[in-house]
Design a protein around this motif. Structure first.
Motif: not given
Length: 474
Positions: A73-80, A100-107, A109-122
């Motif tokens: 259900d990623y990225p619609a209803t759950s984080s990676a 580890e918790d930062e991934a869900e926080a970014i997800w 913040e993005y309102g259920g979008g893809t977050i891997l690139f932003s997470y890795i950049s962070s």
């Protein structure tokens, strides 16, 4: 909806792999991948290895390993799901949990979008800041692995770059270059080897330092030149035989300029006394000091003998075991006051008469006094082979006039020869340009000039006496 999620997960992983080719997709578990991120803090991280409290500043640390799992259900209803780790486990658990918790926080913040690139950049930005760590304490069992890794990564990344050698000015790959440890100037290995081997062969160890003209300069202030350590010379690499010669010459110069050192009275030995200030060389590979030959020797160090090596000036009030010295070469125990074999604590002795020189020593001393000018700062005898009378002491780098022994301003050394007030040296810069041996009757000033005058009148007195004797004979 599931097909849409599958398409988004596939597209994100493919896009991420095009940006990070090192991303590894798991063929057995779809939508699972791993990535190792380089950890290279902007400022090397101080790491204390306990219980020895040994501190090492590491420019590179083992990579941050990331394991990504993208649920259905990623990225619609759950984080990676992200699992960060390091091997060995140098990053504290509370930091790993925060990452580890930062991934869900970014997800969120993005309102259920893809977050891997932003997470890795962070994470990359945080890695440059050492994840907020100002220091780190780790068990000593990790020391070798972490230090070796930092050194290896530094070399690998350096080898891949291209540099302009500051000597030959040619572009060279890092694998053919060397970066100076203290100042980070880069030269090609061939230029360094040619220069340092030449310096060591000629005994000019004071120039075994960085060859950059800007080295040591900061604004209008110039720092003392620092000589390369034997350990660094081996890393360039310079042959061990040459490095051992460098270390021995460097130590010999220090000993000879140290007024507290007494030499063995045995004529066939002449070794220096044992001292903790100038320990005997055992393994040049472990000598990582990069001290400057220009640094002053402090005669007030504990255990120093007043008056240095002049028997007439040594303090005869030295008592007991303070008078005992042991030769580092032949192991002779002798008294530093009378230079006899050790006679015990309670024997009164007197300094040995300075006239007790051998005929060879006296001849050598006479030649030095007649054919050299002493440095006004460290008193090392200097002899000019050719050129002008502006001299630079090979021992302490002091600028002085060879004719009168006066100290010269390094920024304006020739003003001394252009000043009419200096009657003895005015317009005499090139006098005796052929060298000391060809100087003939050139007139010196200062101490050497006084000795010339005294020698002249001594010879004149002898000539008159001989003439008077001849007249009496007639």
């Amino acid at each position: 909806m599931a097909d849409t999620d599958d398409d988004e997960r596939t597209e994100e992983l493919e896009t991420l792999q095009s940006i990070y080719p090192e991303l590894v997709l798991d063929p057995n578990q779809p939508y699972t991948a791993t990535l190792d991120l380089l950890v290279a803090p902007t400022k090397p991280l101080p790491v204390t290895f306990e219980p020895e409290n040994d501190v090492a500043r590491l420019a590179y640390l083992p990579p941050l390993h990331l394991e990504f799992i993208l649920p259905a259900d990623y990225p619609a209803t759950s984080s990676a799901f992200v699992k960060p780790s390091t091997s060995p486990s140098w990053l504290p658990e509370h930091v790993l949990k925060r990452l580890e918790d930062e991934a869900e926080a970014i997800w969120e913040e993005y309102g259920g979008g893809t977050i891997l690139f932003s997470y890795i950049s962070s994470l990359q930005e945080q890695a440059e800041a050492a994840f907020g760590l100002e220091d780190l304490s780790l068990p000593s069992s990790m020391r070798k692995e972490l230090v070796d890794y930092s050194r290896r990564m530094k070399k690998e990344l350096f080898d891949k770059e291209t540099f302009d050698c500051e000597v030959c000015l040619e572009p060279k790959k890092g694998s053919a270059c060397y970066r100076m440890e203290r100042c980070s100037h880069v030269f090609c290995i061939a230029c360094l080897q040619d220069y340092y081997n030449s310096c060591i062969k000629e005994g000019d160890v004071n120039n075994v330092k960085c060859m950059s003209t800007d080295c040591g300069k900061s604004g209008n202030k110039a720092k003392k030149d620092r000589l390369l350590s034997p350990k660094e010379l081996l890393q360039i690499p310079i042959s061990r035989e040459q490095v051992e010669r460098y270390a021995k010459i460097k130590r010999k110069k220090k000993i000879e300029s140290d007024p507290t050192i007494i030499f063995c009275p045995r004529s066939w030995c002449q070794g220096a006394m044992r001292t903790d200030r100038h320990p005997k060389i055992t393994d040049v590979g472990q000598m990582d000091d990069s001290d400057s030959e220009a640094e002053d020797t402090d005669p007030a160090q504990p255990g120093a003998i007043n008056g240095g090596t002049d028997p007439k000036k040594r303090n005869i009030g030295v008592r007991g075991m303070e008078r005992l010295a042991i030769c580092e070469d032949c192991n002779l125990a002798f008294c530093v006051v009378c230079l006899s074999s050790w006679h015990g604590d309670f024997v009164r002795c007197e300094p040995r008469d300075a006239t007790q020189l051998t005929e060879e020593d006296q001849a050598s001393l006479n030649f030095i006094m007649k054919n050299t000018s002493p440095c006004p700062y460290c008193s090392v005898p200097c002899q000019k082979s050719h050129g002008c009378n502006h001299m630079t002491c090979a021992q302490c780098k002091t600028h002085f006039c060879y004719l009168c022994g006066a100290w010269l301003n390094p920024d304006h050394p020739y003003q001394h020869y252009n000043d009419p007030k200096n009657k003895h040296c005015f317009q005499r810069l090139m006098d005796g340009a052929e060298g000391d041996v060809a100087n003939g009757e050139i007139q010196f000033g200062g101490r050497r000039g006084a000795e010339q005058i005294a020698d002249f009148w001594e010879q004149e007195a002898m000539r008159i006496q001989m003439q008077m004797n001849e007249e009496e004979t007639w």
